[in-house]
Design a protein around this motif. Structure first.
Motif, PDB file in Angstrom:
ATOM      1  N   ALA A 190      12.878  -6.160  -0.791  1.00  0.00           N
ATOM      2  CA  ALA A 190      13.674  -7.379  -1.955  1.00  0.00           C
ATOM      3  C   ALA A 190      12.286  -8.241  -2.349  1.00  0.00           C
ATOM      4  CB  ALA A 190      13.876  -9.064  -0.714  1.00  0.00           C
ATOM      5  N   LEU A 191      10.720  -8.235  -1.676  1.00  0.00           N
ATOM      6  CA  LEU A 191       9.668  -7.949  -2.202  1.00  0.00           C
ATOM      7  C   LEU A 191       9.351  -7.104  -3.359  1.00  0.00           C
ATOM      8  CD1 LEU A 191       7.334  -9.673  -2.345  1.00  0.00           C
ATOM      9  CD2 LEU A 191       6.459  -8.003  -0.666  1.00  0.00           C
ATOM     10  N   ILE A 192       9.502  -5.763  -3.286  1.00  0.00           N
ATOM     11  CA  ILE A 192       9.304  -5.244  -4.426  1.00  0.00           C
ATOM     12  C   ILE A 192      10.463  -5.540  -5.251  1.00  0.00           C
ATOM     13  CG2 ILE A 192       9.120  -3.027  -4.945  1.00  0.00           C
ATOM     14  CD1 ILE A 192       6.806  -3.329  -3.039  1.00  0.00           C
ATOM     15  N   ASP A 193      11.246  -5.932  -5.417  1.00  0.00           N
ATOM     16  CA  ASP A 193      12.095  -5.894  -6.228  1.00  0.00           C
ATOM     17  C   ASP A 193      11.231  -7.210  -7.091  1.00  0.00           C
ATOM     18  OD1 ASP A 193      14.147  -3.525  -5.983  1.00  0.00           O
ATOM     19  OD2 ASP A 193      15.078  -4.651  -4.460  1.00  0.00           O
ATOM     20  N   ALA A 194      11.515  -8.025  -6.479  1.00  0.00           N
ATOM     21  CA  ALA A 194      10.609  -9.646  -7.236  1.00  0.00           C
ATOM     22  C   ALA A 194       9.777  -9.097  -7.884  1.00  0.00           C
ATOM     23  CB  ALA A 194      10.798 -10.292  -6.172  1.00  0.00           C
ATOM     24  N   ILE A 195       8.967  -8.462  -7.169  1.00  0.00           N
ATOM     25  CA  ILE A 195       7.872  -8.392  -8.191  1.00  0.00           C
ATOM     26  C   ILE A 195       7.730  -7.386  -9.997  1.00  0.00           C
ATOM     27  CG2 ILE A 195       5.386  -6.269  -8.055  1.00  0.00           C
ATOM     28  CD1 ILE A 195       4.843  -7.465  -5.420  1.00  0.00           C
TER      29      ILE A 195
ATOM     30  N   HIS B 276       0.620  -1.432   0.188  1.00  0.00           N
ATOM     31  CA  HIS B 276       0.200   0.056  -0.173  1.00  0.00           C
ATOM     32  C   HIS B 276       0.570   0.662   0.335  1.00  0.00           C
ATOM     33  CE1 HIS B 276      -4.391  -1.973   1.575  1.00  0.00           C
ATOM     34  NE2 HIS B 276      -3.726  -2.430   0.498  1.00  0.00           N
ATOM     35  N   ALA B 277       2.019   1.052   0.910  1.00  0.00           N
ATOM     36  CA  ALA B 277       2.938   2.486   1.093  1.00  0.00           C
ATOM     37  C   ALA B 277       3.539   2.581  -0.395  1.00  0.00           C
ATOM     38  CB  ALA B 277       3.459   2.114   1.862  1.00  0.00           C
ATOM     39  N   THR B 278       3.722   1.490  -1.560  1.00  0.00           N
ATOM     40  CA  THR B 278       4.897   1.318  -2.844  1.00  0.00           C
ATOM     41  C   THR B 278       4.057   2.162  -3.950  1.00  0.00           C
ATOM     42  OG1 THR B 278       5.762  -0.195  -2.056  1.00  0.00           O
ATOM     43  CG2 THR B 278       5.720  -0.017  -3.722  1.00  0.00           C
TER      44      THR B 278
ATOM     45  N   VAL C  36      11.593 -15.128  -2.499  1.00  0.00           N
ATOM     46  CA  VAL C  36      11.807 -14.404  -2.121  1.00  0.00           C
ATOM     47  C   VAL C  36      11.819 -14.746  -0.005  1.00  0.00           C
ATOM     48  CG1 VAL C  36      11.293 -11.802  -0.695  1.00  0.00           C
ATOM     49  CG2 VAL C  36      11.034 -12.095  -2.999  1.00  0.00           C
ATOM     50  N   ASP C  37      12.981 -15.194   0.548  1.00  0.00           N
ATOM     51  CA  ASP C  37      13.173 -15.410   1.720  1.00  0.00           C
ATOM     52  C   ASP C  37      12.255 -14.660   2.875  1.00  0.00           C
ATOM     53  OD1 ASP C  37      13.883 -15.928   4.189  1.00  0.00           O
ATOM     54  OD2 ASP C  37      14.605 -17.692   3.422  1.00  0.00           O
TER      55      ASP C  37
ATOM     56  N   LEU D 113      15.865 -13.933  -7.288  1.00  0.00           N
ATOM     57  CA  LEU D 113      15.679 -14.719  -5.942  1.00  0.00           C
ATOM     58  C   LEU D 113      16.749 -13.904  -5.138  1.00  0.00           C
ATOM     59  CD1 LEU D 113      17.954 -18.117  -7.301  1.00  0.00           C
ATOM     60  CD2 LEU D 113      15.693 -18.138  -7.450  1.00  0.00           C
ATOM     61  N   SER D 114      15.746 -13.612  -3.767  1.00  0.00           N
ATOM     62  CA  SER D 114      16.428 -12.659  -2.495  1.00  0.00           C
ATOM     63  C   SER D 114      17.682 -13.364  -2.005  1.00  0.00           C
ATOM     64  CB  SER D 114      15.196 -12.542  -1.844  1.00  0.00           C
ATOM     65  OG  SER D 114      15.190 -14.062  -0.919  1.00  0.00           O
TER      66      SER D 114
END
Length: 214
Positions: free
Chosen positions: A117-122, A25-27, A109-110, A132-133
């Motif tokens: 890392a989650l934002i980068d993964a998306i 939500h903050a992204t 993502v671990d 891969l995180s």
């Protein structure tokens, strides 16, 4: 205006979903279109809503009494069109992590890694690339037989033979079904195991169980 990235989040832990929700939500340019606490809920949401990315745990109640979400994700990823899948997990077993990539998962993502890392993964998954995180990358790189990821993806025939074998068919039975020689089937089975970093029959069965094939 930049079009928003539509995301469905699935995890059986309320606190994890809450943390992911707050982060997304903050992204800017990200919209959560649904949340699920199990695989059944995830399946229903993907039927109801168009989304660009599914962010999902795999260790949550599955469909039809299953123990994880992998069989559903595998079926979804086989579809002609499907969202990118980002797996959010605590699993650190290298064979299973590489197996998720073979299924077509775009990013892993671990949960111990940074929220960034989650934002980068998306974003990486949407670009059609693999992410891969840090903890995941270390787990794969430090295994005794590190898989070569993209270079070692199984061919369609190797994957078919692998699945038939773990379902209980003997090499000669697979050869008869596929109208190939037993020697060819045996060679392709060994090649599949090598690509997956599996050395023994026990490794093969354990791996197949972990990714939901048996």
């Amino acid at each position: 205006m930049t079009e928003k990235i539509r995301i469905i989040v699935a995890d059986d832990h309320d606190c994890v979903r809450a943390g992911v929700r707050q982060l997304l939500h903050a992204t800017p340019h990200i919209e959560i279109v649904g949340e699920a606490r199990n695989t059944q809920g995830l399946a229903e949401l993907t039927d109801m809503y168009h989304c660009d990315v599914v962010v999902s745990d795999i260790g949550m109640p599955g469909l039809d009494g299953g123990s994880n979400a992998i069989p559903f994700l595998r079926r979804m990823l086989r579809g002609r069109t499907h969202p990118a899948v980002v797996v959010l997990t605590m699993i650190c077993h290298a064979h299973m992590l590489s197996g998720l990539l073979h299924l077509g998962v775009s990013a892993i993502v671990d949960k111990r890694d940074t929220t960034a890392a989650l934002i980068d993964a998306i974003r990486t998954a949407l670009a059609g690339e693999v992410y891969l995180s840090e903890h995941v990358r270390i787990a794969i790189e430090t295994t005794d037989t590190p898989p070569q990821l993209r270079a070692s993806v199984l061919s369609a025939r190797e994957w078919e033979i692998f699945q038939l074998y773990v379902q209980g068919l003997a090499v000669h039975e697979i050869a008869t079904r596929l109208e190939r020689s037993g020697k060819t089937i045996s060679t392709q089975k060994r090649t599949a195991m090598r690509k997956l970093g599996l050395e023994t029959e026990s490794d093969l069965i354990d791996y197949a169980r972990q990714i939901g094939l048996i």
